[in-house]
Design a protein around this motif. Structure first.
Motif: not given
Lengths: 168, 168
Positions: B45-47, B67-69, B112-117, B129-130
Motif C-alpha cells: 500500500s502507498k495510501t 517511533f517509525s512504525y 494485525l497491520s504494521l503501519l508507518e507513522i 500505508n493503510i
C-alpha cells in the motif's frame, strides 16, 4: 486486508460495535505458573512451551509446520480493567503513554508474541521461546513472514539505548 | 509478558474464559470505502489513512511519535462467523489451514497491520500505508521495535516463491 471472497455482512447491517467478543481457540502451557520471572519478550526467553489449539480448530493448523515463526495473539487475562493510560515500562522510572509501551496493562489487554515453532503434533504447537503465563487464553495464530513483517528502522522512541539483550 | 506491577486478579479468581470482550479504542479512516481494491498487506500500500483514537484514550498516545512504525490490531468486522478452517489464500487455488494464512476469515477475525507513522496530532495517528477498510474498529496500538519484532528466516511455508512485491 483481502476480504472479497468469503461470507460477509452487508454494509447496511454494519454498525460500529460497542464491544466485540471472541472465543479462545486454545490455551498456552508454560513453566511460568506465577507472575514472577516471566521473560519480558520472547527474545529474552529460552524456555519451551506449548500452544494447545482446541480440537475443534485443529484443522486450521494445516500447512503451519512449513513456517519458522508464528505470531500468537492472546489475552492478558490476569489484568484488571480499567488500566492507567500512562505507566512505567519495565525497569524504567518515567511514565509513558500505554500505546508507546508493551506493557500487559492495556485498555484491551491483548498480547502479541513472536514465537519459534519447534514442532507441531496434532493440535499442539511446541515453541522454543515462551514468554507467557501458564493457562493463558489464545485468540489467534498467524504465520510470520519477514517480507510482510519486517521494517528497518532505528527510530524506536524512548527505547533507544535501553534494550537489554540479556536473557532474563 | 511483564506483569508484576499493576492491578491484577488473584489466581483464585482466575477462570478460563468462555468468551472475552473488548471495547474499541478507536476507528480507522481510509479511502477504502468498499471491499474492492484494498491492498493485501501494508507493504503493498502507498495510501495514507488515519487512526482516530477516541478522546478518552488520547493520553495513551504520549511518546508514540518517537517511533517509525506501529502494530495496529483491529477487527475484521465485516466477517461473518463461523469461518471455514481451510481456505484459499489470495491468488492461490489450494486450501490452506486458516492459521497458516493471513486471511481476514479467521475464527477470531483480528487484523494485525504494521503501519508507518506519518504524524500524530492530538488523538489522530496519520499513517502512510493503510490496508484496512474505512470505519474499522481498532483494538490496540503497540510500538514496533525491530529488536523485539524481527526474526531472520527464509522458512515461510507455502508462501515460498509466491510473494509479490508489486503495489496492488
Amino acid at each position: 486486508m483481502e476480504i472479497i471472497n468469503g461470507n460477509l455482512k452487508s454494509f447496511k447491517e454494519r454498525r460500529f460495535p460497542e464491544k466485540i467478543c471472541f472465543k479462545p481457540i486454545g490455551v498456552i502451557h508454560s513453566p511460568f505458573k506465577s507472575l514472577k520471572g516471566i521473560p519480558i519478550q520472547p527474545t529474552m526467553s529460552k524456555t519451551s512451551g506449548m500452544i494447545e489449539i482446541f480440537a475443534e480448530y485443529q484443522d486450521g493448523l494445516k500447512d503451519l509446520e512449513g513456517f519458522s515463526y508464528i505470531y500468537c495473539l492472546y489475552v492478558f487475562d490476569m489484568v484488571k480493567l480499567p488500566v492507567p493510560l500512562l505507566s512505567k515500562p519495565f525497569l524504567q522510572n518515567e511514565l509513558k503513554g500505554v500505546f508507546s509501551i508493551r506493557t500487559p496493562f492495556r485498555p484491551n489487554p491483548i498480547g502479541l508474541s513472536l514465537l519459534e515453532i519447534s514442532e507441531i503434533n496434532k493440535n499442539v504447537i511446541k515453541v522454543n521461546n515462551i514468554d507467557v503465563l501458564d493457562k493463558t487464553p489464545v485468540l489467534d495464530i498467524k504465520p510470520y513472514v519477514p517480507q510482510f513483517d519486517f521494517r528497518e528502522t532505528d527510530k524506536i522512541g524512548w527505547l533507544k539505548n535501553k534494550i537489554r539483550d540479556k536473557i532474563s
